[in-house]
Design an enzyme around this catalytic site. Structure first.
Site, mmCIF file in Angstrom:
data_model
loop_
_atom_site.group_PDB
_atom_site.id
_atom_site.type_symbol
_atom_site.label_atom_id
_atom_site.label_comp_id
_atom_site.label_asym_id
_atom_site.label_seq_id
_atom_site.Cartn_x
_atom_site.Cartn_y
_atom_site.Cartn_z
ATOM 1 N N ASP A 83 -28.781 -22.582 3.634
ATOM 2 C CA ASP A 83 -28.767 -23.704 4.544
ATOM 3 C C ASP A 83 -27.753 -24.710 4.012
ATOM 4 O OD1 ASP A 83 -30.469 -24.950 6.826
ATOM 5 O OD2 ASP A 83 -30.290 -26.555 5.341
ATOM 6 N N ASN A 91 -21.986 -33.916 10.783
ATOM 7 C CA ASN A 91 -21.714 -34.061 12.221
ATOM 8 C C ASN A 91 -21.739 -35.524 12.649
ATOM 9 O OD1 ASN A 91 -21.188 -31.463 13.129
ATOM 10 N ND2 ASN A 91 -23.321 -31.000 13.513
ATOM 11 N N ASP A 100 -17.893 -28.037 13.105
ATOM 12 C CA ASP A 100 -17.517 -26.675 13.488
ATOM 13 C C ASP A 100 -16.594 -26.043 12.456
ATOM 14 O OD1 ASP A 100 -19.035 -26.885 15.779
ATOM 15 O OD2 ASP A 100 -17.319 -27.021 17.155
ATOM 16 N N GLU A 126 -26.947 -24.544 11.020
ATOM 17 C CA GLU A 126 -26.231 -24.401 9.755
ATOM 18 C C GLU A 126 -26.927 -23.415 8.818
ATOM 19 O OE1 GLU A 126 -29.300 -27.563 9.057
ATOM 20 O OE2 GLU A 126 -28.035 -26.982 10.721
#
Length: 188
Positions: A83, A91, A100, A126
């Site tokens: 993770d 973000n 991204d 993620e």
């Protein structure tokens, strides 16, 4: 009259032959297009578009098959879950395009850091997983560390770290579901 009739018949035969040949080529083109479309649909149904990794469904199908094969052959199978740490903050702070890029680069680092027999999947957001056939827990931890170091050294515009969890069948689990649960516990 006979020469004219012969010429007409010969012309019709040539026309019929040309039409048949054109139809056969058209059929081949349509068949090729259908084949290409089916292959493209299969890729879309199997791989995550952003990362190029197996999508969640394909990853689970692969894990189920590998677990069954390992159990039947008495071999080990390890699962690595990871993770990306604080990904929401990436973000929120830097925008989704940077997020991204982080996901795409992370997936590339993972694929470059594992062996050719291993399979990488994007499980959601993620979260990624790696199926490690014929791998005991010690080797799986070594691969996880290699992946962690590659992600940290990726040279992204934002620093990225990842948390990992490793579990091995049959050491700590007897089924794919138990293997996922054990790797998830190790992750957290």
């Amino acid at each position: 009259r006979a020469p004219l009739l012969g010429t007409i018949i010969a012309s019709l035969i040539v026309l019929i032959g040309w039409t048949c040949g054109w139809s056969a080529r058209s059929y081949q083109w349509v068949a090729w297009q259908l084949h290409e479309s089916a292959a493209a649909l299969e890729r879309l149904a199997t791989y995550d578009g952003l990362t190029g990794c197996l999508n969640h469904r394909s990853f689970r199908d692969l894990l189920d098959r590998e677990a069954a094969a390992a159990s039947a052959a008495g071999r080990r199978l390890s699962l690595l879950l990871l993770d990306l740490d604080d990904f929401k903050q990436i973000n929120d702070t830097h925008g989704h395009l940077v997020g991204d890029d982080v996901l795409a680069t992370t997936s590339a680092m993972l694929r470059d850091s594992v062996r050719s027999a291993d399979s990488v999947g994007r499980l959601g957001g993620e979260e990624f997983g790696v199926v490690l056939p014929d791998t005991d827990s010690g080797v799986a931890r070594t691969i996880a560390e290699r992946c962690r170091a590659a992600i940290a050294a990726a040279g992204l515009t934002v620093p990225v770290t990842a948390s990992f969890g490793v579990a091995t069948l049959p050491d700590v689990a007897a089924s794919p579901e138990e293997l996922i649960a054990a790797a998830d516990v190790a992750l957290y």
